[in-house]
Write a protein that holds these residues in place. Structure first.
Motif, mmCIF file in Angstrom:
data_model
loop_
_atom_site.group_PDB
_atom_site.id
_atom_site.type_symbol
_atom_site.label_atom_id
_atom_site.label_comp_id
_atom_site.label_asym_id
_atom_site.label_seq_id
_atom_site.Cartn_x
_atom_site.Cartn_y
_atom_site.Cartn_z
ATOM 1 N N LEU A 175 0.787 -1.188 0.041
ATOM 2 C CA LEU A 175 0.152 0.022 -0.033
ATOM 3 C C LEU A 175 0.718 1.132 0.019
ATOM 4 N N THR A 176 1.837 1.176 0.814
ATOM 5 C CA THR A 176 2.622 2.399 0.694
ATOM 6 C C THR A 176 3.215 2.614 -0.322
ATOM 7 N N VAL A 177 4.029 1.598 -1.114
ATOM 8 C CA VAL A 177 4.783 1.943 -2.333
ATOM 9 C C VAL A 177 3.773 2.368 -3.448
ATOM 10 N N TYR A 178 2.486 1.700 -3.351
ATOM 11 C CA TYR A 178 1.557 2.191 -4.448
ATOM 12 C C TYR A 178 0.987 3.667 -4.249
ATOM 13 N N SER A 179 1.168 3.961 -2.999
ATOM 14 C CA SER A 179 0.745 5.344 -2.708
ATOM 15 C C SER A 179 1.520 6.643 -3.497
ATOM 16 N N PHE A 180 2.771 5.832 -3.942
ATOM 17 C CA PHE A 180 3.720 6.948 -4.542
ATOM 18 C C PHE A 180 3.832 6.591 -6.135
ATOM 19 N N ASN A 181 3.068 5.506 -6.451
ATOM 20 C CA ASN A 181 3.156 5.326 -8.030
ATOM 21 C C ASN A 181 2.298 6.211 -8.899
ATOM 22 N N GLU A 182 2.873 6.648 -9.707
ATOM 23 C CA GLU A 182 2.312 7.538 -10.777
ATOM 24 C C GLU A 182 0.985 6.840 -11.338
ATOM 25 N N SER A 183 1.189 5.608 -11.703
ATOM 26 C CA SER A 183 -0.118 4.913 -12.427
ATOM 27 C C SER A 183 -1.162 4.500 -11.371
ATOM 28 N N PRO A 184 -2.073 4.912 -11.751
ATOM 29 C CA PRO A 184 -3.274 4.679 -10.701
ATOM 30 C C PRO A 184 -3.742 3.312 -10.592
ATOM 31 N N TYR A 185 -3.939 2.534 -11.696
ATOM 32 C CA TYR A 185 -4.459 1.204 -11.655
ATOM 33 C C TYR A 185 -3.386 0.155 -12.000
ATOM 34 N N SER A 186 -2.347 0.172 -12.640
ATOM 35 C CA SER A 186 -1.638 -1.080 -13.022
ATOM 36 C C SER A 186 -0.722 -1.189 -11.803
ATOM 37 N N ALA A 187 -0.254 -2.719 -11.926
ATOM 38 C CA ALA A 187 0.695 -3.021 -10.812
ATOM 39 C C ALA A 187 1.974 -2.385 -11.140
ATOM 40 N N GLY A 188 2.535 -2.094 -12.241
ATOM 41 C CA GLY A 188 3.937 -1.713 -12.646
ATOM 42 C C GLY A 188 4.154 -0.499 -12.151
ATOM 43 N N TRP A 189 5.461 -0.222 -11.931
ATOM 44 C CA TRP A 189 5.829 1.098 -11.310
ATOM 45 C C TRP A 189 6.077 2.214 -12.336
ATOM 46 N N LYS A 190 5.106 3.221 -12.516
ATOM 47 C CA LYS A 190 5.517 4.296 -13.373
ATOM 48 C C LYS A 190 5.933 5.438 -13.053
ATOM 49 N N GLY A 191 6.548 5.481 -12.027
ATOM 50 C CA GLY A 191 7.309 6.873 -11.455
ATOM 51 C C GLY A 191 6.668 7.426 -10.152
ATOM 52 N N PHE A 192 7.628 8.053 -9.666
ATOM 53 C CA PHE A 192 7.139 8.556 -8.251
ATOM 54 C C PHE A 192 6.476 9.773 -8.317
ATOM 55 N N THR A 193 5.317 9.842 -7.435
ATOM 56 C CA THR A 193 4.492 11.006 -7.498
ATOM 57 C C THR A 193 3.748 11.140 -5.992
ATOM 58 N N LEU A 194 3.537 12.709 -5.878
ATOM 59 C CA LEU A 194 2.814 13.013 -4.341
ATOM 60 C C LEU A 194 1.344 13.392 -4.836
#
Lengths: 281, 302
Positions: A45-64
């Motif tokens: 959950l924590t990692v995904y909260s910073f993931n740019e892509s809203p729905y995919s499981a892949g990492w699309k870059g850091f975002t706030l």
């Protein structure tokens, strides 16, 4: 409760410990995996909260972005306010009532004591769904309108029980002679209660309150049954959102709430540790 | 935390010596125990009595007059469609209890008997720490992991393993439940194993017992109360669990608590039926606790 005591230095003559210590056992490896699994969902959950892509499981870059979105979300903030109000008031009432239960049960013998004891621990055992149903039906039967205050009243029930349990444990470890000494030295019962017993119980009450606070913030079922249309607590708001799938702003909220509860958990452990140490010295 | 999860209420301080008992009790008990007792009576005991009354009214909706007229709502539960829900609920609870015992025992054993002594408290606290975070969010996290495009499947895909579709299945409900309640199991097993007399294990091995024999004939009997208490706690918690079946399960994982929820806050409003289902849950939980108390007392304390 001996588990919390500062442990004595390792006994070099304990052959079991010596024999087992250096080995890398399968139990140790297995436990390591289980520790990892316990923290995996929180980590995800924590990692995904910073993931740019809203729905995919892949990492699309850091975002706030999700955090920014969260802090401008009026409904979330309103729900948080309601939850905090409920938790603070319920815990404040429960702290007083729960301590009264613990002290009263430890001090007095009376007819029906076991029944009273059973009743005060009931909320920790009966499933939330049953308590929620019972409270709703009862309030409806009395035609009491549901509001934020009916949530508070229902939360006091289980908060009280948890405070009473934690304080009882602490009370069992206390030296009963201190209070008696105060009485012998001419203190009134009220003085001895507030000046001798209460300060000794304070760490227990505090750690009970922290537990009750977290449980109140976490409660979904009892709140949704007793809230009516007037009030929405944070778990209710979260529930209505995640029912329909994964939401990135809920990830951000999760990460924040998890850090918050971890801080409360650690401070509760700290207070308990300190109170245990005080007892030993 | 340790105290909060004990299914058996800790007995309060032992009865005081004579000097204390001879002190006049006066109004003390009433002042201290009256207000909280009243609160619990009003908001816990009385409500349970009211839903018992309501459970005797067939087909009642909010606003109807209460007119207890029989056991129709309880007979309704025996219909095959609802009986299957009850059986599934018990099945989930039994399975998650077994999983927690199986996974929790080695962890508790390792912490209590094999980990470095000075780390033990920290290790226990670390294992139960996730309990302090929102149960709703922990279940939600499993959606992120288990959904078709989730973490698990991305992980499997990198190894070329075929995709698993676990979400909205009974398997997902079991994963969520076991995950939610495992810390309780470990906590209780730990406090039981920690008291284990290590000399017995040594004696067993000196007398030629294999580790497996020693485990079954010394460790398990010595910790049977912890096993029973931990299992009961997980069983009860799973029995009443709403969040995991609701979020992780599909339409086919209907459980008693979801059914109850629907009778009050869902589409089908039938308060009488919902009340009778709640009474069944309350009775099941009480029976389980009564069993533990009897069983716990019967166990010889060697």
């Amino acid at each position: 409760m001996t588990t919390i005591l500062p442990t004595p230095p390792e006994d070099p003559t304990d052959p079991m410990a010596k024999r087992l210590k250096p080995q890398l056992s399968w139990q140790g490896v297995f436990s390591g995996v289980m520790y990892f699994l316990m923290y995996l969902p929180i980590l995800v959950l924590t990692v995904y909260s910073f993931n740019e892509s809203p729905y995919s499981a892949g990492w699309k870059g850091f975002t706030l972005t999700w955090y920014a979105k969260l802090f401008s979300d009026y409904r979330i903030l309103e729900a948080l306010r309601t939850s905090l109000l409920v938790a603070l008031v319920a815990v404040a009432v429960a702290a007083v009532l729960g301590t009264m239960v613990a002290v009263g049960l430890a001090r007095y013998q009376f007819w029906g004591k076991r029944l009273y004891l059973g009743m005060s621990y009931l909320p920790t055992i009966v499933p939330d769904i049953a308590i929620a149903v019972a409270t709703l039906v009862f309030l409806a039967a009395l035609a009491i309108p549901l509001s934020v205050w009916t949530i508070v009243a229902a939360h006091v029930v289980f908060c009280l029980a948890y405070v009473a349990i934690v304080v009882s444990t602490r009370l069992g470890d206390l030296d009963p002679h201190l209070e008696e000494a105060a009485l012998d030295l001419g203190a009134t019962p009220l003085q001895s209660f507030f000046q001798v017993l209460l300060p000794q119980l304070a760490p227990g009450i505090l750690s009970g309150c922290l537990l009750a606070f977290v449980l109140s913030l976490d409660d979904f079922l009892i709140a949704s049954f007793t809230a009516g249309n007037g009030a929405t607590t944070l778990p209710m708001e979260i529930f209505s959102r995640i029912r329909t799938g994964v939401k990135p702003d809920v990830n951000a909220l999760s990460a924040l709430l998890i850090s918050f509860s971890a801080a409360i958990a650690l401070s509760s452990e700290y207070f308990r540790y300190r109170s245990e140490r005080k007892k030993v010295n | 935390m340790t105290e909060s999860v004990s299914p058996v209420p800790p007995t309060p301080a032992t009865p005081e010596p004579e000097e204390r008992r001879s002190r006049t009790q006066g109004l003390g008990p009433w002042i201290l125990l009256g207000p909280p007792g009243l609160w619990l009576l009003l908001l816990l005991v009385l409500p349970v009595l009211v839903i018992f009354e309501l459970s005797l009214v067939p087909g009642i909706r909010p606003g109807d007059l209460v007119n207890p007229s029989g056991l129709d709502n309880y007979v309704e539960i025996l219909k095959p469609i609802y009986l299957r829900v009850i059986l599934r609920t018990v099945g989930f609870a039994g399975a998650s209890t077994a999983i927690c015992l199986l996974l929790g025992f080695p962890v508790a054993y390792w912490i209590a008997l094999m980990s470095p002594r000075r780390w033990r408290n920290a290790l226990v606290v670390a294992f139960v720490l996730p309990l302090w975070t929102s149960s709703l969010l922990r279940s939600y996290a499993w959606i992120t992991i288990l959904r078709p495009t989730g973490v698990l499947n991305s992980f499997l895909a990198t190894f070329g393993i075929p995709q698993l579709d676990l979400l909205n299945q009974n398997a997902a409900v079991l994963i969520g439940m076991s995950y939610s309640f495992l810390p309780y199991m470990v906590l209780i097993l730990y406090s039981s194993l920690e008291k284990l007399d290590r000399r017995l294990l040594e004696a067993a091995s000196d007398l030629g017992a294999t580790p497996v024999q020693a485990f079954w004939q010394v460790t398990v009997p010595q910790s049977i109360q912890g096993i029973a208490a931990g299992s009961l706690l997980v069983f009860i918690s799973s029995l009443g669990d709403f969040i995991n079946p609701e979020l992780l399960g599909g339409a086919s994982s209907m459980t008693a608590s979801r059914l109850i929820y629907n009778q009050f806050l869902g589409a089908t409003q039938n308060w009488g039926f919902g009340s009778s289902l709640s009474m069944v849950i309350i009775l099941a939980v009480s029976a389980a606790i009564a069993l533990l108390i009897r069983y716990g007392d019967a166990t010889p304390k060697t």
